[in-house]
Design a protein around this motif. Structure first.
Motif, short mmCIF file in Angstrom:
data_model
loop_
_atom_site.label_atom_id
_atom_site.label_comp_id
_atom_site.label_asym_id
_atom_site.label_seq_id
_atom_site.Cartn_x
_atom_site.Cartn_y
_atom_site.Cartn_z
N HIS A 344 0.84 -1.21 0.00
CA HIS A 344 0.00 0.00 0.00
C HIS A 344 0.87 1.26 0.00
CE1 HIS A 344 -3.67 2.31 1.03
NE2 HIS A 344 -2.82 3.08 1.70
N THR A 347 2.71 1.78 -3.29
CA THR A 347 1.81 2.26 -4.34
C THR A 347 1.50 3.75 -4.17
OG1 THR A 347 0.82 0.06 -4.43
CG2 THR A 347 -0.38 1.84 -5.51
N TYR A 350 4.36 5.54 -5.54
CA TYR A 350 4.31 5.54 -7.01
C TYR A 350 3.33 6.60 -7.52
CZ TYR A 350 3.92 3.72 -11.76
OH TYR A 350 3.93 3.58 -13.12
N GLU A 351 2.19 6.72 -6.84
CA GLU A 351 1.18 7.70 -7.23
C GLU A 351 1.69 9.13 -7.01
OE1 GLU A 351 -2.03 7.18 -8.56
OE2 GLU A 351 -1.09 5.23 -8.92
N VAL A 362 9.59 0.29 -6.43
CA VAL A 362 8.20 -0.09 -6.12
C VAL A 362 7.94 -1.52 -6.60
CG1 VAL A 362 5.78 0.38 -6.64
CG2 VAL A 362 7.35 2.27 -6.17
N ARG A 366 6.97 -4.97 -4.31
CA ARG A 366 5.87 -5.90 -4.58
C ARG A 366 6.39 -7.33 -4.76
NH1 ARG A 366 2.00 -2.54 -8.87
NH2 ARG A 366 1.51 -0.80 -7.45
N ALA A 391 -2.58 -2.88 -3.64
CA ALA A 391 -2.17 -1.76 -4.50
C ALA A 391 -3.38 -0.93 -4.93
CB ALA A 391 -1.42 -2.31 -5.72
N GLU A 392 -4.46 -1.60 -5.25
CA GLU A 392 -5.67 -0.87 -5.67
C GLU A 392 -6.23 -0.01 -4.55
OE1 GLU A 392 -8.50 -3.71 -7.11
OE2 GLU A 392 -7.98 -3.30 -9.20
N VAL A 395 -4.68 3.46 -4.66
CA VAL A 395 -4.92 4.32 -5.80
C VAL A 395 -6.11 5.22 -5.52
CG1 VAL A 395 -5.52 4.42 -8.25
CG2 VAL A 395 -3.96 2.64 -7.39
#
Length: 397
Positions: A344, A347, A350-351, A362, A366, A391-392, A395
């Protein structure tokens, strides 16, 4: 500052400035000292196991000699204690097959030795042919090194000594049978190692070192300390030999819990360690790739979102939790939770915006997370699904 002492002048060096460079050097030395202490503890743990193996060997040798000498009236039963000690000293997890190979090797050597001496007599060329045929026979049977060595050695003894010592082949074979059997009885029934303790000791150093190096990586990444990241890469690579020791310990423990009734109750706990050891090797290499990519991030002066070091730190915590939960025979729920939290956080980083090396870090987070989930007993498809869901969740949050 200058001080005079018994006619000599001693000049004291000035203190180093309390700047960032000195702090980094202090951190390097502190990491080295901690690694040395951990390695020393591991050596003491291994010494305890070696002492137990030495006791097993002594008891097995004495029993094998006594049985061969007193019960079967063998005048000099040297091969019985030798075979017993050879069984004890066999590679952990391979004692039963190696003992069978030892006895088969004796039989092969005796068979070829007797046959050729009956047909061609004895002499230098006969000895060479006997040994060659015995080795070929052993290779055709299995190709195991212990079987080949035992067959060749027995053939040499039969060919070289049988003319002077009558009926050598019979006591040789019986001695090997007695010695191998006594060795197995000692290690599996009389003095079996505690499989849980053996595996825990073998696992302690590589798992703790993996957690420590991930912690170092997280801190060095946060500080943009390229030198410390390089040391983490080397430290993670050095864990490989200790993981091999762990795998060997697990194989030996499996043998004990399968064949020793006194240790059957350890099967469930051992199963947890076995599944963890199988995937821990992959987690180490994923972590090493992570540290290498982090070096590239610093070298290229790429943006570093705050969540990236946090994600690596969560992986470190997950490794420690996994070890603790396995040691206490618990389902590793907390370790799994921290692994998914690491995904989490990575991610989120990354965002926030990363470049090439940052995106690779990243990806390695994972990858290591998948390996650690597999180590907790989750199959590959479920692990990938959980990683995707974690990960979702980040986002757009």
């Amino acid at each position: 500052m200058i001080s005079v002492r018994i006619g000599s002048v001693r000049q004291r060096a000035p203190a180093l400035p309390a700047d960032s460079i000195t702090k980094r050097i202090d951190g390097i030395l502190a990491g080295w000292a901690e690694a040395s202490r951990t390695k020393l503890r591991d050596r003491f743990r291994q010494l305890e196991i070696n002492i137990m193996v030495a006791v097993q060997a002594g008891v097995a040798a004495a029993l094998a000699w006594g049985i061969a000498h007193e019960v079967l009236n063998t005048p000099q039963p040297v091969f019985a204690p030798a075979a017993a000690v050879g069984t004890i000293a066999s590679s952990v997890g391979q004692r039963l097959p190696r003992t069978i190979a030892l006895i088969l090797g004796v039989a092969v050597g005796i068979g070829f030795g007797d046959l050729l001496m009956l047909l061609a007599g004895n002499g230098p060329w006969q000895l060479g042919v006997i040994v060659g045929l015995a080795v070929i026979g052993a290779l055709l049977l299995s190709g195991r090194g212990v079987l080949v060595a035992q067959a060749g050695g027995t053939a040499v003894l039969i060919a070289a000594l049988s003319p002077e010592v009558g009926e050598l082949e019979y006591p040789r074979f019986v001695d090997a049978l007695i010695g191998g059997g006594v060795g197995l009885v000692v290690v599996l029934l009389l003095l079996p190692l505690n499989p849980r303790r053996v595996v825990q000791r073998a696992a302690s150093y590589p798992i703790e070192e993996l957690a420590r190096q991930l912690k170092v990586t997280a801190q060095a990444l946060s500080d943009r300390n390229e030198a410390r990241l390089g040391q983490a890469v080397e430290g993670l690579g050095a864990i490989e030999s200790d993981l091999e020791n762990l795998k060997t310990a697990v194989e030996g423990a499996k043998e004990v819990v399968q064949l020793s009734p006194a240790r059957w109750h350890r099967r469930q706990t051992l199963a947890l360690f076995a599944q963890g050891a199988e995937h821990m090797d992959h987690a180490v290499w994923s972590s090493r790739g992570l540290a290498r990519r982090a070096v590239g991030l610093i070298e290229d002066n790429e943006p570093l979102p705050a969540g990236l070091p946090i994600a690596v730190d969560r992986l470190s915590e997950a490794v420690l939790m996994l070890h603790d939960e396995f040691r206490h025979g618990r389902v590793p729920e907390e370790a799994r939770r921290r692994v998914l939290r690491a995904v989490h956080e990575a991610t989120l980083a990354y965002e926030d915006g990363v470049e090439l090396s940052g995106a690779a870090v990243v990806a390695q987070v994972r990858s290591a997370a998948t390996d650690l989930l597999r180590a907790t007993g989750i199959d590959n498809d479920d692990a990938n699904r959980l990683i995707h869901q974690a990960a979702e969740s980040a986002v757009g949050s």
